[in-house]
Design an enzyme around this catalytic site. Structure first.
Site, PDB file in Angstrom:
ATOM      1  N   LYS A  58      69.941 124.885  -2.913  1.00 28.96           N
ATOM      2  CA  LYS A  58      70.624 125.248  -4.308  1.00 28.96           C
ATOM      3  C   LYS A  58      69.945 125.394  -5.298  1.00 28.96           C
ATOM      4  CE  LYS A  58      71.872 123.166  -7.931  1.00 28.96           C
ATOM      5  NZ  LYS A  58      72.024 124.364  -8.754  1.00 28.96           N
ATOM      6  N   GLU A  79      58.900 117.549  -7.768  1.00 33.39           N
ATOM      7  CA  GLU A  79      57.957 118.213  -8.942  1.00 33.39           C
ATOM      8  C   GLU A  79      58.460 118.288 -10.118  1.00 33.39           C
ATOM      9  OE1 GLU A  79      55.074 118.842  -7.910  1.00 33.39           O
ATOM     10  OE2 GLU A  79      55.099 118.452  -5.415  1.00 33.39           O
TER      11      GLU A  79
HETATM   12  P1  NDP Z   1      67.095 120.825 -14.631  1.00 31.60           P
HETATM   13  O1  NDP Z   1      66.112 119.691 -14.042  1.00 31.60           O
HETATM   14  O2  NDP Z   1      68.271 120.309 -15.115  1.00 31.60           O
HETATM   15  O3  NDP Z   1      67.244 121.832 -13.419  1.00 31.60           O
HETATM   16  C1  NDP Z   1      66.574 122.008 -12.320  1.00 31.60           C
HETATM   17  C2  NDP Z   1      67.799 122.104 -11.097  1.00 31.60           C
HETATM   18  O4  NDP Z   1      68.212 120.923 -11.033  1.00 31.60           O
HETATM   19  C3  NDP Z   1      68.496 123.218 -11.070  1.00 31.60           C
HETATM   20  O5  NDP Z   1      68.830 123.598  -9.773  1.00 31.60           O
HETATM   21  C4  NDP Z   1      69.852 122.408 -11.681  1.00 31.60           C
HETATM   22  O6  NDP Z   1      71.243 122.882 -11.406  1.00 31.60           O
HETATM   23  C5  NDP Z   1      69.744 120.880 -10.906  1.00 31.60           C
HETATM   24  N1  NDP Z   1      70.199 119.658 -11.494  1.00 31.60           N
HETATM   25  C6  NDP Z   1      70.514 119.598 -12.612  1.00 31.60           C
HETATM   26  N2  NDP Z   1      71.286 118.482 -12.707  1.00 31.60           N
HETATM   27  C7  NDP Z   1      71.355 118.077 -11.480  1.00 31.60           C
HETATM   28  C8  NDP Z   1      72.025 116.621 -10.893  1.00 31.60           C
HETATM   29  N3  NDP Z   1      72.542 115.745 -11.796  1.00 31.60           N
HETATM   30  N4  NDP Z   1      71.918 116.433  -9.726  1.00 31.60           N
HETATM   31  C9  NDP Z   1      71.372 117.438  -8.649  1.00 31.60           C
HETATM   32  N5  NDP Z   1      70.882 118.669  -9.176  1.00 31.60           N
HETATM   33  C10 NDP Z   1      70.823 118.893 -10.538  1.00 31.60           C
HETATM   34  O7  NDP Z   1      66.200 121.760 -15.624  1.00 31.60           O
HETATM   35  P2  NDP Z   1      66.610 122.568 -16.895  1.00 31.60           P
HETATM   36  O8  NDP Z   1      67.120 124.013 -15.963  1.00 31.60           O
HETATM   37  O9  NDP Z   1      67.736 121.867 -17.554  1.00 31.60           O
HETATM   38  O10 NDP Z   1      65.488 122.704 -17.766  1.00 31.60           O
HETATM   39  C11 NDP Z   1      65.393 121.806 -18.840  1.00 31.60           C
HETATM   40  C12 NDP Z   1      63.921 121.336 -18.858  1.00 31.60           C
HETATM   41  O11 NDP Z   1      63.303 121.063 -17.617  1.00 31.60           O
HETATM   42  C13 NDP Z   1      63.022 122.462 -18.965  1.00 31.60           C
HETATM   43  O12 NDP Z   1      63.065 122.759 -20.579  1.00 31.60           O
HETATM   44  C14 NDP Z   1      61.615 121.941 -18.861  1.00 31.60           C
HETATM   45  O13 NDP Z   1      61.198 121.410 -19.672  1.00 31.60           O
HETATM   46  C15 NDP Z   1      61.858 121.371 -17.454  1.00 31.60           C
HETATM   47  N6  NDP Z   1      61.836 121.984 -16.153  1.00 31.60           N
HETATM   48  C16 NDP Z   1      60.920 121.943 -15.262  1.00 31.60           C
HETATM   49  C17 NDP Z   1      60.628 122.723 -14.259  1.00 31.60           C
HETATM   50  C18 NDP Z   1      59.299 122.396 -13.530  1.00 31.60           C
HETATM   51  O14 NDP Z   1      59.004 123.521 -12.971  1.00 31.60           O
HETATM   52  N7  NDP Z   1      59.043 121.355 -13.325  1.00 31.60           N
HETATM   53  C19 NDP Z   1      61.633 123.801 -13.930  1.00 31.60           C
HETATM   54  C20 NDP Z   1      62.703 123.863 -14.699  1.00 31.60           C
HETATM   55  C21 NDP Z   1      62.862 123.202 -15.947  1.00 31.60           C
HETATM   56  P3  NDP Z   1      71.802 123.753 -12.348  1.00 31.60           P
HETATM   57  O15 NDP Z   1      70.751 124.205 -13.710  1.00 31.60           O
HETATM   58  O16 NDP Z   1      72.326 124.964 -11.532  1.00 31.60           O
HETATM   59  O17 NDP Z   1      73.014 122.946 -13.164  1.00 31.60           O
END
Ligand code: NDP
Length: 452
Positions: free
Chosen positions: A155, A230
């Site tokens: 996903k 991660e």
């Molecule tokens: P998220 O952690 O919300 O998103 C990452 C993934 O998790 C996406 O596929 C998202 O789906 C999914 N997700 C979100 N909520 C749930 C849930 N309750 N259950 C299962 N899957 C879920 O990151 P954001 O995009 O909101 O980014 C926010 C912050 O996170 C950034 O500003 C950064 O600080 C950090 N981040 C860190 C990353 C890294 O590489 N370690 C990568 C991305 C973000 P969907 O978005 O489709 O709803």
């Protein structure tokens, strides 16, 4: 869900794609497909699994330009970076194709017989990936999962699904059987969460925010579901007075502004020994001035826009009103642009401690080796980091003392598919890459065989 998912090019704000959101029922149907494909995939001879994953890698390599363009239009990363990522996807798949036959068990000396271990596939693995490196993150999970004999349900972040969807098509073209690698595009809170709750998903591999990672840990606990995480970072780039300052300064912009700072490994805290602080800062600012921000489709662009208007607003919550020592330029007109910023705020400012995930860096002075280590480790995170010094013994002492999983010395390059990658503390759980990751995609079975 009735409304549809609308994707925009972050550099132009134009709509590039529209599609329905997957529902929980859609996820269930895909998991059922992956479960049905599992027995045949795990029963393949190792060399046949190797051959198929290698054909998948070759097919990706033949589509590098197409994948790169798709990634740049969907996510906004410069085309040169997207091309690098597409090639890295192929390389990652090649590595794990070659790993299938090398993930060996052991025989252990025991009395009265022999004792052997086997690595057994888990079954269906759920993967939840972020938007910052969409196709690369997909390959980091799909490669080892398939190599270890699992089937995959991926996903991707809803806002950047296009390259993941294309990778699944390329896998089929390459001969990976139907149902082995599946992509389902829906919101995290429903479609993603279903992978956590679904009893037929035996493991969740996640890259994203620490906040969501914590929620997944709680959700997975219910079924003692395997989970690797991660997560975020606030990595330190430590520059000692005896370092090659010009080299360290020339490399510092790339270490934090690459991918517009939307990188969990971004060295967003630069710690500089006080005696060379001003000299280094001047060099760093000069290097940052060369960092070309603009059209991500142009081959000489170093940095494109941020991924969405929402993320731009989130980064601005940190940068609006920030007193900077350097602020770069951005293109005018449409697009989610944020300039690169260098600041030297008071140590207790939130920008010194929280992950911003944008092109904003803080430069912090330190007095000596112990002080550098103290500041570096004063973080809930521990993902990555660098040490710059000409003193080899000091470099070793400092990297050993840093509470972080993925480090580099006199370089900011610490992530490779052949070496372990992951975080200490709230930056994650488990490791990706290298042969180590295969242990996170399999169960270790122990068998005693009596010779009496
Ligand atoms: P998220 O952690 O919300 O998103 C990452 C993934 O998790 C996406 O596929 C998202 O789906 C999914 N997700 C979100 N909520 C749930 C849930 N309750 N259950 C299962 N899957 C879920 O990151 P954001 O995009 O909101 O980014 C926010 C912050 O996170 C950034 O500003 C950064 O600080 C950090 N981040 C860190 C990353 C890294 O590489 N370690 C990568 C991305 C973000 P969907 O978005 O489709 O709803």
């Amino acid at each position: 869900m009735s409304d549809s998912l609308i994707l925009r090019n972050p550099a132009t704000e134009e709509v590039i794609h529209e599609m329905p959101h997957a529902t929980v029922d859609d996820v269930d149907a895909v998991v059922a497909k992956a479960k049905a494909a599992s027995p045949a995939w795990r029963a393949l001879t190792p060399i046949d699994r190797t051959r198929l994953i290698r054909r998948f890698a070759d097919t990706v390599a033949a589509h590098v330009d197409e994948l790169a363009e798709l990634e740049t239009r969907n996510m906004g990363m410069p085309i040169g970076n997207s091309r690098w990522c597409a090639n890295a996807v192929a390389d990652t798949l090649h590595y794990f194709a070659g790993a299938v036959e090398k993930h060996t068990g052991s025989s252990i000396p025991v009395a009265g017989g022999i004792d052997v271990t086997f690595h057994e596939p888990l079954g269906v693995v759920g993967m939840i990936t972020p938007w910052n490196f969409p196709m690369l993150m997909a390959s980091w999970k799909v490669g080892p999962a398939l190599a270890a004999g699992n089937t995959a349900v991926l996903k991707p972040a809803e806002i950047t699904p296009l390259t993941s969807m294309r990778l699944a098509e390329l896998a089929l073209e390459a001969g990976i059987p139907e149902g082995v690698f599946n992509v389902v595009v829906g919101p995290g809170s429903t479609a993603g969460w279903r992978l956590v709750e679904h009893p037929d998903v035996r493991k969740v591999a996640f890259t994203g925010s620490t906040e969501v990672g914590k929620r997944l840990m709680v959700g997975c606990a219910e079924q003692v579901k395997r989970l690797t995480l991660e997560l975020g970072g606030k990595s330190a780039n430590i520059v000692f007075a005896d370092a090659d300052l010009e080299k360290a300064a020339a490399a510092a912009p790339g270490a934090v502004f690459d991918n517009s700072g939307q990188d969990c490994c971004a060295r967003s805290r630069v710690l500089v020994q006080r005696s060379v602080f001003d000299e280094f800062l001047a060099l760093f600012i000069e290097a940052a001035k060369q960092w070309k921000v603009g059209d991500p489709m142009s081959p000489d662009t170093a940095m494109g826009p941020l991924v969405t208007a929402g993320h731009l607003a989130a980064v601005r919550r940190y940068s609006d009103g920030l007193d900077t020592v350097f602020t770069g330029d951005v293109p005018s007109g449409p697009g989610y642009w944020h300039p690169v910023m260098i600041a030297t705020p008071a140590y207790d400012a939130a920008v010194c401690h929280e992950e911003i995930f944008g092109p904003v860096v803080v430069v912090i002075p330190f007095d000596d080796e112990a002080d550098a280590i103290r500041i570096c480790n004063d973080s809930i995170y521990g993902l990555s980091g660098s040490v710059w010094t000409r003193d080899g013994a000091k470099a070793i002492r400092v990297v050993r003392a840093m509470e972080a999983g993925t480090l580099s010395v006199n370089s900011n390059s610490s992530v490779r598919y052949s070496t372990p990658f992951g975080g200490f503390k709230q930056s994650g759980l488990g490791r990706e890459h290298s042969m180590h990751v295969l242990d996170h995609y399999s169960e270790l079975k122990n068998v005693f065989i009596s010779t009496d």
